[in-house]
Structure formats: C-alpha cells, structure tokens
Design a protein around this motif. Structure first.
Motif, PDB file in Angstrom:
ATOM      1  N   ILE A 414      62.554  35.765  78.700  1.00 41.91           N
ATOM      2  CA  ILE A 414      63.635  35.367  77.776  1.00 41.91           C
ATOM      3  C   ILE A 414      64.777  36.380  77.864  1.00 41.91           C
ATOM      4  N   ASP A 416      68.151  38.490  76.738  1.00 36.26           N
ATOM      5  CA  ASP A 416      68.466  39.168  75.461  1.00 36.26           C
ATOM      6  C   ASP A 416      69.241  38.248  74.527  1.00 36.26           C
ATOM      7  N   LEU A 419      66.884  35.853  73.036  1.00 33.42           N
ATOM      8  CA  LEU A 419      65.994  36.541  72.085  1.00 33.42           C
ATOM      9  C   LEU A 419      66.670  36.716  70.729  1.00 33.42           C
ATOM     10  N   ILE A 422      66.551  33.237  69.028  1.00 33.61           N
ATOM     11  CA  ILE A 422      65.362  32.401  69.253  1.00 33.61           C
ATOM     12  C   ILE A 422      64.779  31.810  67.964  1.00 33.61           C
ATOM     13  N   GLU A 455      58.416  38.283  72.744  1.00 34.07           N
ATOM     14  CA  GLU A 455      59.112  39.292  73.578  1.00 34.07           C
ATOM     15  C   GLU A 455      58.798  38.993  75.044  1.00 34.07           C
ATOM     16  N   ASN A 456      59.388  39.801  75.902  1.00 33.76           N
ATOM     17  CA  ASN A 456      59.075  39.645  77.315  1.00 33.76           C
ATOM     18  C   ASN A 456      57.801  40.407  77.637  1.00 33.76           C
ATOM     19  N   ALA A 462      56.995  35.440  79.232  1.00 32.75           N
ATOM     20  CA  ALA A 462      57.141  35.729  77.804  1.00 32.75           C
ATOM     21  C   ALA A 462      55.774  35.968  77.179  1.00 32.75           C
TER      22      ALA A 462
END
Ligand code: ADP
Length: 477
Positions: A414, A416, A419, A422, A455-456, A462
C-alpha cells in the motif's frame, strides 16, 4: 492548522507583555529609589559637614583669639600684621594645633576691612584681595554660611552623585569677652574648606550596589516569571490543539452519521427493485432455450444485479452496523469457514493459503457472523491485490488476554498516500470497489473491543493485524 487559530490560542502573549512592562517599571523604580536614597544621604552628609565646620570654627575662634589675637595685640598693638613672618608662624601654629585632629582641607582667614586673606594653609593665597564674595559679606554681618561646590559629569550631577565635592563654610571671627556669653565685635572671617569627594564616592558605591542588587533580583524574578509563562503557554496551546482535534473528529463523525442515514435509506429503496430485476433475469433464462444467444444477456442481468446487491449490502452494513451478539466463539473455526466459502475462488486463481493456528487458542466471546464478514473483507482485499495469484498467510495466536490474527499477502503493498486515507469510507483504488470494506471491518472489530492495523509487510505485500480481547463477558445486544 490555520495560523489565525494559532494566534487565537496564545492568550499568554498578554502576560509576556506584562512581564516585560513590569521589568521596565521595576527597573525604573529601583533607579528612582537609589536616587532618592543617594540624595537623602547627600543632605545628611552636608548637614553633618556643616555642623562639623561650625564646631571647628568655634574651636578655632576660641584658640585664635586666646593664643594669637590677645598676645599679638599686647605685643604689637595690632592684630593683623600680614607681613610679619613671626606673627604668621605663630598663627599658623595655633591653627594647626587646633585643627590637627579635624579633617579639613584648607582654612583661610579674611580681614574685616579690605577682604584680604591674611592667613591660609595655601601660602600663595596670603595677601590676595577680594576672594571673599557674598558669603564673606554675610559672615561679616554675623551670619555663618556654607556653600557646596560639586564637580562631576552631567549625569553625576543630575543623579546626585558628583565625582568631587567640597563644602566651604564662612564663619565670623569674633573677639571674645572672657567669662561671658556676650559676643564681641567681628574681627574677620574664617573660610573652612572640607573635601567631600571621599564621602561622595561612598554614596556612589552605595547607589551602585542598590541598583545592581535590584537588577539582579528583578532579573531572577523575570526569568522565573518567563519560565512560568512559557509553561502556561505550552499547556494552553496543547489544550487548544486537543480541543480542535476533538472538534474535527466530532464534526467528521456527525457528517458520517448523516451520510449513513441517507445511504441506508437509498440502499433500502434500491434493494427491492434489484431483487425483482435479478429474479426476472433468472426467469428469462429459464424460459429461453439453453442454446439461445440471449441466455448470455440474461446471465449478465443476473450477475450485475447480484454485484449491485453486494454493494448495497455493504452500504447498509456500513450505515447501520449491527451490534455484536456475543456468544462463545472459536476464531479458528470462523477462519476455516471463510476459507471453505472462498475455496472455489482460491482454486480458480491458484492462490496458496498458509495457515498457522496456535494450539492454545481460547474460545472468546464474539459474534461469529460479524467476524466472518470482517475476515472475508480482509481476505477479499488480499486476493484482489493479487489478481494473478499468490500466497496468503494467516496466523492466529494468543498472548495473555489478547487474540492476534495476522493476514499477509504478496501483493504490491500500500502506498503512503493510500495508507493515509485507507480508513475513510468510500475511499477505494479499485474500479468496482465501494471503499466501504475496511470501514465495515473496523466497525466490527472495534465493536468487539478489539483493534485493527494495516501496514506494509516487511518482505512484500500488505499486512493486517487484528487483535481481539479474549476475556470479554458475553452480553446480548
Ligand atoms: P474496496 O476494497 O472496496 O476498495 P476497502 O475499504 O476494503 O474498499 O479498501 C480500501 C483500499 O485499501 C483499497 O481500494 C486498496 O487500495 C487498499 N487495500 C486494502 N487492502 C489491501 C491489500 N491487501 N493490498 C493492497 N491494498 C489494499
């Protein structure tokens, strides 16, 4: 934040001005105080010096009259014989003997008739005429007078602290009537000069000490005040920011609530005709021979109606979230059910699903139906992130009173920018997405008293982490 807001939340600026103003006022005050004290000290000094000079003059008058004037009159028949060296030396001896314990700079004696100095510590002045001035004239009339002469810079004189000063006192020299208080005739004038420079220096030092001490005290006070003001400012600023944030959150929640109301209303209205379209499509399909090309069209009608139904269901779930109906629930069972439901999809795109369930997973109080819906959304997102297939990892573990479920995929991860948004409802990067999936998931998890993070993953793809409390007491909504 708007700069205007920052300005508004700085009421302590006023206090800062107050601090500075009070510092200036206090400094000016201490300066004035030191001046008043110095002036008072000068007045006292002058009065004392004047009294001292008069005392000296009285003493001198007595000794000069007894030891000089009377013997001289007897010997020479004339009192003031300027050029007679023996007489001068005699007078000098009398004066110095009388004044040896007094602090005096110079003594001059003037005659009565011609304003001539007939005796002085400074021999060069002896014989000089007309130096007496107005004070000499007054002394001849029987009035003792003192005159202060100050020398120093402009500011020194202005603020009562000259560098040098002397007091000249003029006292009549009288003939004495032995054994009586009656004053005799005036024979001449004494001029007594006292050097006050040393006393002035003491006053100046004293004054400086007062100013320095008050400046030091004020400085410390100012620093303490500044520190307090700064702390206050920080606290107020922090509070104002918190208030602003809370306000923003509140208005956001209000906006969402009214949006939800609207969405729920519309979705409800759409659902009924949608059901009719879907069943009509089915009916049409049945009525057509399987070989007809129109069968495909009927299929499209049914498929799209179903997709639309899915979206409307999402809308409704988002707008009118169900309160979880907590019952004993095995989370691993829920996930297994999800995988069974998704099996055709998983097989079609050859996804690899790796599960690792810890053996000590406790049964928790939860709503299995809602958890099923939440996990399904998460898994669907993972699969949609990997349209060409890939691995999905599901880990279930228990630590203390918390159950942790980890979903990892091998998709692109994902950005930034994504994010940041999201969790916003209706935010989607997909062509056919509603942008409500994660909002619904979050509502469900938080409704269970749990938490969710996205988060990644460290490697790639992800990673969604769901935590649920394992010690909740069941209650029926
Ligand atoms: P939707 O799936 O309808 O787009 P969601 O709220 O479920 O709505 O997801 C919002 C967005 O979050 C998605 O459009 C996607 O950009 C991003 N996202 C969610 N899960 C993943 C994932 N596993 N990998 C990459 N991006 C994701």
């Amino acid at each position: 934040m708007d700069p205007k807001d920052i300005d508004r939340i700085k009421p302590f600026k006023l206090v800062k001005y107050f601090t500075f103003t009070s510092l200036v006022v206090i400094l000016a005050g201490s300066l004035a105080l030191s001046m008043v004290i110095a002036n008072r000290a000068e007045t006292v000094l002058l009065k004392k010096s004047e009294d001292y000079a008069l005392l000296m003059a009285e003493n001198l008058n007595h000794q000069v009259f007894l030891q000089f004037i009377i013997p001289a009159a007897l010997q020479f028949g004339q009192v003031i014989q300027l050029r007679n060296k023996a007489l001068f030396n005699r007078l000098d001896k009398v004066v110095r003997n009388t004044l040896h314990s007094f602090s005096v700079e110079t003594v001059n004696m003037f005659d009565r008739e011609q304003n001539v100095i007939f005796y002085s510590f400074d021999k060069k002045l002896v014989g000089r005429k007309g130096l007496g001035g107005i004070d000499y004239q007054q002394a001849l009339l029987g009035k003792s007078r003192s005159k202060l002469i100050r020398r120093g810079g402009f500011w020194g004189l202005m603020f009562g602290a000259p560098r040098e000063g002397e007091l000249r006192t003029y006292v009549p020299l009288r003939a004495e009537k032995p054994l009586s208080n009656i004053e005799g005739p005036i024979l001449g004038v004494f001029e007594i000069v006292q050097d006050l420079s040393e006393d002035y220096r003491t006053i100046i030092h004293f004054k400086h000490r007062i100013i320095l001490t008050s400046v030091a005290i004020m400085g410390v006070l100012f620093l303490i005040l500044r520190h307090v003001v700064k702390r206050g400012e920080e606290i107020i600023e922090k509070r104002a920011q918190e208030r602003l944030l809370l306000k923003e959150k509140l208005s956001h929640a209000e906006r969402l609530a009214s949006l939800g109301e609207m969405v729920a209303g519309i979705s409800h209205e759409i659902r009924n005709p949608l059901g009719i379209i879907s069943s009509t499509g089915e009916l049409l399909k049945q009525k057509l021979a399987p070989t007809d090309t129109e069968v495909k069209l009927a299929d499209v009608i049914v498929e799209e109606a179903d997709r639309l139904n899915g979206i409307v269901t999402d809308f409704l779930n988002f707008a009118r979230p169900q309160a979880p109906n907590l019952i004993p629930c095995k989370v691993d069972e829920v996930i297994k059910k999800n995988l069974t439901f998704l099996a055709p999809e998983i097989n079609k795109n050859s996804y690899e699903v790796h599960t690792r369930f810890a053996s000590d997973i406790p049964e928790i109080q939860a709503d299995p139906g809602l958890l099923y819906q939440a996990f399904l959304n998460i898994l669907m997102n993972a699969m949609q992130a990997m349209p060409e297939g890939g691995a999905i990892y599901i880990e279930l573990s228990a630590h203390g009173n918390t159950l942790t479920i980890l979903f990892c995929d091998e998709g692109p991860g994902i950005s930034d920018e994504t994010l940041n948004k999201i969790w916003e409802p209706f935010f989607t990067t997909k062509d056919k997405g509603s942008g409500l999936g994660l909002s619904i998931v979050r509502k469900i998890i938080e409704g269970h008293g749990g938490d969710i993070e996205i988060e990644n993953a460290p490697e790639k793809g992800a990673q969604v982490t769901v935590t649920l409390p394992a010690n909740r007491v069941a209650h029926r909504a």
